[in-house]
Write a protein that holds these residues in place. Sequence first.
Motif, PDB file in Angstrom:
ATOM      1  N   GLU A  73      13.688   6.510  46.718  1.00 24.92           N
ATOM      2  CA  GLU A  73      14.028   7.439  47.793  1.00 24.92           C
ATOM      3  C   GLU A  73      13.536   8.824  47.419  1.00 24.92           C
ATOM      4  OE1 GLU A  73      18.245   7.254  48.257  1.00 24.92           O
ATOM      5  OE2 GLU A  73      18.186   5.253  49.136  1.00 24.92           O
ATOM      6  N   VAL A  74      13.006   9.535  48.400  1.00 22.47           N
ATOM      7  CA  VAL A  74      12.584  10.913  48.216  1.00 22.47           C
ATOM      8  C   VAL A  74      13.544  11.780  49.030  1.00 22.47           C
ATOM      9  CG1 VAL A  74      10.695  12.578  48.416  1.00 22.47           C
ATOM     10  CG2 VAL A  74      10.187  10.149  47.987  1.00 22.47           C
ATOM     11  N   LEU A  75      14.108  12.782  48.352  1.00 19.91           N
ATOM     12  CA  LEU A  75      15.087  13.674  48.975  1.00 19.91           C
ATOM     13  C   LEU A  75      14.555  15.094  48.985  1.00 19.91           C
ATOM     14  CD1 LEU A  75      18.196  12.466  46.917  1.00 19.91           C
ATOM     15  CD2 LEU A  75      17.389  11.547  49.094  1.00 19.91           C
ATOM     16  N   ARG A  80      19.295  16.251  50.852  1.00 15.60           N
ATOM     17  CA  ARG A  80      19.197  15.544  52.136  1.00 15.60           C
ATOM     18  C   ARG A  80      18.097  14.490  52.059  1.00 15.60           C
ATOM     19  NH1 ARG A  80      17.009  18.752  56.024  1.00 15.60           N
ATOM     20  NH2 ARG A  80      16.337  20.185  54.400  1.00 15.60           N
ATOM     21  N   ALA A  81      18.320  13.383  52.759  1.00  9.48           N
ATOM     22  CA  ALA A  81      17.334  12.297  52.787  1.00  9.48           C
ATOM     23  C   ALA A  81      16.041  12.756  53.442  1.00  9.48           C
ATOM     24  CB  ALA A  81      17.901  11.101  53.543  1.00  9.48           C
ATOM     25  N   PHE A  82      14.915  12.351  52.844  1.00 13.44           N
ATOM     26  CA  PHE A  82      13.600  12.641  53.411  1.00 13.44           C
ATOM     27  C   PHE A  82      12.959  11.328  53.848  1.00 13.44           C
ATOM     28  CE2 PHE A  82       9.195  14.674  52.465  1.00 13.44           C
ATOM     29  CZ  PHE A  82       8.976  14.875  53.807  1.00 13.44           C
ATOM     30  N   HIS A  83      12.622  10.456  52.892  1.00 12.72           N
ATOM     31  CA  HIS A  83      12.086   9.145  53.224  1.00 12.72           C
ATOM     32  C   HIS A  83      12.180   8.221  52.025  1.00 12.72           C
ATOM     33  CE1 HIS A  83       8.597  11.095  51.339  1.00 12.72           C
ATOM     34  NE2 HIS A  83       8.123   9.889  51.095  1.00 12.72           N
ATOM     35  N   THR A  84      12.006   6.935  52.286  1.00 12.26           N
ATOM     36  CA  THR A  84      11.939   5.914  51.244  1.00 12.26           C
ATOM     37  C   THR A  84      10.488   5.496  51.121  1.00 12.26           C
ATOM     38  OG1 THR A  84      14.165   5.155  51.753  1.00 12.26           O
ATOM     39  CG2 THR A  84      12.744   3.619  50.562  1.00 12.26           C
ATOM     40  N   LEU A  85      10.015   5.370  49.876  1.00 14.28           N
ATOM     41  CA  LEU A  85       8.622   4.964  49.684  1.00 14.28           C
ATOM     42  C   LEU A  85       8.380   3.640  50.397  1.00 14.28           C
ATOM     43  CD1 LEU A  85       7.838   7.199  47.723  1.00 14.28           C
ATOM     44  CD2 LEU A  85       6.981   5.444  46.212  1.00 14.28           C
ATOM     45  N   PRO A  86       7.357   3.599  51.252  1.00  8.40           N
ATOM     46  CA  PRO A  86       7.071   2.357  51.974  1.00  8.40           C
ATOM     47  C   PRO A  86       6.325   1.370  51.083  1.00  8.40           C
ATOM     48  CG  PRO A  86       5.501   4.054  52.594  1.00  8.40           C
ATOM     49  CD  PRO A  86       6.478   4.696  51.646  1.00  8.40           C
TER      50      PRO A  86
END
Length: 135
Positions: A73-75, A80-86
């Motif tokens: 996960e990248v915050l 705050r949540a940004f995105h999860t590595l796809p």
Amino acid sequence: MITLSDLEGRWHLSRVIEDARAGITGRLEGEAVWRPDADGLVQEEVGLLNYGDAPPMQASRRYLWRSRGGEIEVLFEDGRAFHTLPDAGAEAVHHCDPDLYRVTYDFALPGAFTQVWRVTGPRKDAVLASRFTRL
């Protein structure tokens, strides 16, 4: 699959920003460092941004990278949540109302990886293509 330990260290950063809405191309050259903290890694980017006809300016970003449940996960810096590595070939999405940010990563390059953001919405229409090369 990439792990946090694969990212740790110093990387050269080269980014091209194609801002279709403004009709401007920007370029950033700098360095990205992933260093450990108590919960994973902190990513810090610093570079010189040339954006259109504006004078060059210093630019910086800071993100938190966390390994949770087999995913990365990248915050944002404030947690705050940004995105999860796809997964390879897939994209992650971040909705920043009213704009939509979509990102793909390519970790198949030896000693380097790419990150491409496509940003669309009523306020934005841009592509940000970054290449990170291990130093």
